[in-house]
Enzyme design. Structure first.
Site, PDB file in Angstrom:
ATOM      1  N   GLY A 214       0.921  -1.187  -0.013  1.00 25.17           N
ATOM      2  CA  GLY A 214       0.019   0.150   0.007  1.00 25.17           C
ATOM      3  C   GLY A 214       0.860   1.118  -0.020  1.00 25.17           C
ATOM      4  N   ASN A 215       0.334   2.414   0.313  1.00 27.57           N
ATOM      5  CA  ASN A 215       0.982   3.433   0.257  1.00 27.57           C
ATOM      6  C   ASN A 215       0.462   4.544   1.485  1.00 27.57           C
ATOM      7  OD1 ASN A 215      -0.963   5.408  -1.098  1.00 27.57           O
ATOM      8  ND2 ASN A 215      -0.693   4.110  -2.599  1.00 27.57           N
ATOM      9  N   ARG A 216       1.168   5.670   1.736  1.00 32.68           N
ATOM     10  CA  ARG A 216       0.647   6.626   2.891  1.00 32.68           C
ATOM     11  C   ARG A 216      -0.460   7.711   2.427  1.00 32.68           C
ATOM     12  NH1 ARG A 216       6.263   8.746   4.035  1.00 32.68           N
ATOM     13  NH2 ARG A 216       4.892  10.227   5.102  1.00 32.68           N
TER      14      ARG A 216
END
Ligand code: CTP
Length: 414
Positions: A214-216
């Site tokens: 995933g990412n932030r």
């Protein structure tokens, strides 16, 4: 009234007599905690739902409902004159009617007539009342005078009914209040008739049933874009991947997705009927080549698995390729400068490469843009325009994007 530097912004919080009056307490709390001086002016009916003592304790100011209390200070004149912003939460059908027709039969309506600052009504009522021709006319009249009457949320109402008429989430109200204080003209009704698709949040690419890449991305910028577009009159669909806990933008339809492929499918389908598509989502460029059916287990030999990745579709590029001539496509670029060039250098190259009409450029890294409340950047147009966007709330950046879209539509004759 212009705001002296260093003093707290003064907000008048008018409270109408509806069950949603209790949510005005959360708005009040949100505003005082973020450094606003709030004076609550309820109607008599509002005090059937929330007592004056609650508003007095939370605001630190006395609370009156009529023009005959504290007569020597001529309250409606003073409160109206001193305000930097007036909010009405909830705006009932009766209050909208009284405001539209210039009645001044209590302290709140008197104050509304005195105020020369931005005024925003946040309606809450049963769907039939919101959709009644009398209310529609009153809303149109107020909007034609430049006052903001926001779209209500859709959902569960007080009784067994559900539909449009629910008060917007208090966090959204606080957000829009801050936007109007910073940019009083940020919510014109200039997007009426436009169909808009906004993507938001970060995709998750599953490795197995419990793990993902995933990412932030928090999703805050995409939600702010959807929120501001809906309040400017657009028909908004928000395609939301994973975000932090955010209120759904009132007046927008939200479609939740998880992976880049799901986001691509949803955005493509919605884009077919859209006039504007804004890709604010942080889409994973790669996904695991395969997803394990069961949780990947550690092995006794102390080794670790290798993950093969494959490319995800570039959704923005696909939208540009298939767009109709009158469709506007807006992309985002999260950039850091490097030895090859600064942020703007990379962004100009990306705008060319992607072929979007507008590119919103955020400088990222070192606590900038991701997971924070404020953003700054540039708006690059395919026509060579480069507009810096000053540091400010994400809603302010959103308003700047919609300003640019509206002016692009004008040059296209839309
Ligand atoms: N985007 C997209 N599909 C992808 C990746 C990104 O539609 N698979 C969109 C994003 O929503 C954003 C824009 O493309 O509007 C730019 O995203 P960004 O990650 O900054 O750029 P990349 O295309 O990934 O380029 P690079 O990796 O070179 O920075």
């Amino acid at each position: 009234m212009s705001q002296a530097p260093g003093r707290k912004p003064r907000v008048v919080l008018g409270v109408g007599g509806g069950i949603a009056a209790y949510k005005a307490c959360e708005v009040l709390r949100g505003l005082t905690e973020s450094g606003h001086d709030v004076r609550v002016v309820p109607t008599d009916a509002a005090l059937n739902f929330v007592g004056a003592a609650t508003f007095e304790a939370l605001s630190g100011h006395p609370v009156h409902t009529g023009v005959f209390s504290d007569v020597p200070s001529v309250q409606h004149v003073r409160i109206g004159h001193e305000a930097d912003l007036v909010l009405v939460v909830p705006a009932t059908a009766d209050l909208l009617a009284r405001a539209a027709h210039g009645r001044a039969d209590d302290l709140l309506t008197g104050t509304l007539l005195m105020a020369r600052c931005p005024v925003a009504f946040f309606p809450a009522m049963h769907t039939e009342m919101w959709q009644h021709p009398a209310t529609r006319d009153n809303v149109a009249l107020l909007r034609s005078r430049g006052l903001v009457v926001t779209e209500p949320d859709s959902g569960r109402l007080t009784g067994v009914d559900s539909g449009p008429g629910r008060l917007a989430d208090p966090r959204e109200i606080v957000d829009l209040a801050k936007l109007l204080l910073a940019a009083p003209d940020a919510l014109p009704r200039d997007l009426e008739g436009l169909r808009v698709v906004v993507s938001a949040g970060g995709t998750r690419e599953p490795l197995d049933p419990v793990r993902y890449l995933g990412n932030r991305s928090s999703g805050k910028q995409g939600y702010a874009l959807a929120r501001v577009a809906a309040q400017r009159g657009a028909d908004v669909t928000l395609v939301a991947a994973h975000t932090v806990d955010l209120p759904g933008p009132a007046g927008a339809t939200v479609r939740h997705v998880s992976t880049a492929e799901q986001l691509a499918e949803a955005v493509r389908a919605e884009a077919e009927r859209a006039d504007v598509v804004v890709m604010a989502a942080a889409v994973a460029d790669f996904r695991p080549a395969s997803r394990a059916e069961h949780k990947i287990k550690k092995t006794d030999d102390g080794g670790a698995p290798t993950v093969d990745l494959v490319r995800n579709p570039d959704i923005l590029a696909g939208l540009v390729e298939n767009r109709r001539p009158d469709q506007i496509v807006v992309g985002f670029a999260a950039e850091t400068g490097d030895a090859g060039g600064d942020v703007l250098h990379h962004a100009r190259a990306k705008l060319k490469r992607k072929g979007a009409d507008l590119l919103v450029v955020n400088a990222v890294g070192e606590g900038k843009a991701f997971e924070v409340e404020d953003n700054s950047g540039w708006l690059l147009g395919a026509d060579g325009t480069e507009v810096p966007i000053p540091f400010g709330a994400k809603a302010q950046l959103a308003a700047a994007v919609w300003d640019a879209v509206a002016s692009l539509r004008k040059t296209q004759g839309g």
